[in-house]
Design an enzyme around this catalytic site. Structure first.
Site, PDB file in Angstrom:
ATOM      1  N   CYS A   1       0.833  -1.203   0.000  1.00 48.18           N
ATOM      2  CA  CYS A   1       0.000   0.000   0.000  1.00 48.18           C
ATOM      3  C   CYS A   1       0.868   1.253   0.000  1.00 48.18           C
ATOM      4  CB  CYS A   1      -0.925  -0.013   1.220  1.00 48.18           C
ATOM      5  SG  CYS A   1      -1.924   1.474   1.340  1.00 48.18           S
TER       6      CYS A   1
ATOM      7  N   CYS B   1      -0.466   4.051   2.297  1.00 48.39           N
ATOM      8  CA  CYS B   1      -0.253   3.864   3.741  1.00 48.39           C
ATOM      9  C   CYS B   1       1.216   4.081   4.112  1.00 48.39           C
ATOM     10  CB  CYS B   1      -0.626   2.453   4.188  1.00 48.39           C
ATOM     11  SG  CYS B   1      -1.999   1.730   3.341  1.00 48.39           S
ATOM     12  N   ASP B   2       2.114   3.573   3.292  1.00 49.61           N
ATOM     13  CA  ASP B   2       3.513   3.472   3.721  1.00 49.61           C
ATOM     14  C   ASP B   2       4.485   4.373   2.977  1.00 49.61           C
ATOM     15  OD1 ASP B   2       2.675   1.512   5.484  1.00 49.61           O
ATOM     16  OD2 ASP B   2       2.965  -0.097   4.038  1.00 49.61           O
TER      17      ASP B   2
END
Ligand code: NAP
Length: 329
Positions: free
Chosen positions: A134, A137-138
């Site tokens: 992701c 997200c990261d």
């Protein structure tokens, strides 16, 4: 045990739409959220192709609005996971979660699909230490770093472009010599000075240092069979999805890849069980299409419940001693 008119399994855009429509039909639906409220959409940084939001909208924000909208019409969200179901005896269906047992007249499955793994050594151990599925997200954790992206579809290219916000350089590694992604995305990637490509190549292993942090990937060129090592601290993998259907076992008809088979009314092989979104759609996978499918599944469920109203109300009386009826009319 709780008796419900409708249980919706999954809270992505399809589940949200199903919750809104069944809520508005006074069915007081319960939504089993799963491990991520909003599913994949909730971890998407910006959604710029959902109608009605010029300039785009953040995934978490859109999901929050969808949830509030469904709650306005009586939908209840339970932060819980489905452990098992019993579809073998027909309606009402037993849906067992970690915290509760439901007896549902109709079930709408919107449980989605998860990112596919490469299945190579070091991959799973590397999650949280440099391996990610992701970008949204990261990506932030990879500021100023050189990273690699595996895959050649829309997700890989879209995420690679997004990741150039943080990374110094993004290398897309693809197993063939042409991309599956749409031409517009391809053009943007080819024109991006921070993106380069390694073609005809797969990963054989995710490498790590003594502390366990990812420090490279071992690659194999499928044409020359040459093995090389590419140093990197970030390995982003976007190689498709795997449907979350194992929880249903053999109780519902699946295609060869494990997606639930539905007809044009989102009916599954089990009468009274409907499915929508990425658990039954391998092709479109858009927030907008999932919302449309969830709406269709909800309308089918509403019609089906109407047709069987008399029988189901008789059951309410019979089951009253064992099942608390919490659902709408
Ligand atoms: P996808 O289209 O199935 O692409 C998966 C990619 O991963 C392919 O390039 C495939 O290679 C590669 N791959 C699969 N298994 C692999 C393996 N074991 N090792 C190495 N590479 C592997 O999946 P997706 O990109 O997640 O997209 C899914 C759907 O969502 C598509 O319909 C897509 O159009 C849609 N989507 C749309 C948007 C958008 O419109 N903005 C954004 C994201 C996704 P091959 O090409 O060789 O098969």
């Amino acid at each position: 045990m709780k008796r419900e008119r409708v249980v919706i399994i999954g809270s992505g855009p399809a589940g949200m739409a199903a919750a809104l429509y069944t809520g508005r039909a006074q069915l007081n639906p319960v939504v089993i959220v799963g491990n991520q409220l909003g599913g994949q959409a909730a971890i998407t940084h910006a959604i710029d192709n959902y109608p009605g939001f010029p300039g785009g909208i953040g995934g978490p924000e859109l999901i929050e609005q969808m949830k509030l909208h469904a709650e306005e019409f009586g939908a209840r969200f339970e932060w819980d996971m489905v452990e098992s179901v019993d579809f073998t005896k027909g309606s009402p269906f037993l849906v067992k979660t970690y915290q509760q047992e439901y007896l549902a007249d109709a079930v709408i499955v919107t449980i989605g699909a998860d990112p596919r793994k490469l299945g190579i050594p070091g991959e799973i151990e590397g999650i949280g230490k440099g391996v990610s599925y992701c970008g949204t997200c990261d990506g932030f954790f990879f500021r100023g770093k050189d990273i690699v992206v595996f895959g050649g579809g829309d997700s890989a290219i879209e995420e690679a472009i997004f990741l150039t916000r943080f990374a110094t350089h993004v290398t897309i590694i693809h197993r063939r010599d042409s991309l599956r992604a749409g031409v517009q995305l391809q053009k943007r990637a080819f024109e991006n000075p921070k993106i380069s490509f390694i073609w005809d190549t797969v990963a054989e292993e995710v490498l790590k240092d003594d502390s366990g942090a990812v420090n490279g990937v071992r690659l194999k060129n499928l044409k020359t069979e040459e093995i090389t090592t590419k140093p990197t601290e970030g390995v982003f993998i976007f190689v498709g999805h795997v449907p979350n259907s194992p929880v249903f076992g053999k109780q519902i008809a699946l295609n060869d890849e494990g997606y639930i088979i539905t007809d044009e009314r989102f009916r599954t092989s089990v009468e009274g069980v409907f499915a929508a979104g990425e658990i039954q759609d391998q092709i479109w996978r858009q927030v907008a299409t999932s919302v449309g499918q969830g709406t269709g599944a909800a309308m089918s469920a509403i019609h089906w419940l109407d047709e069987h109203a008399e029988t189901l109300q008789q059951l309410d009386a019979e089951l009253a001693p064992t099942a608390e009826v919490v659902a709408g009319d």
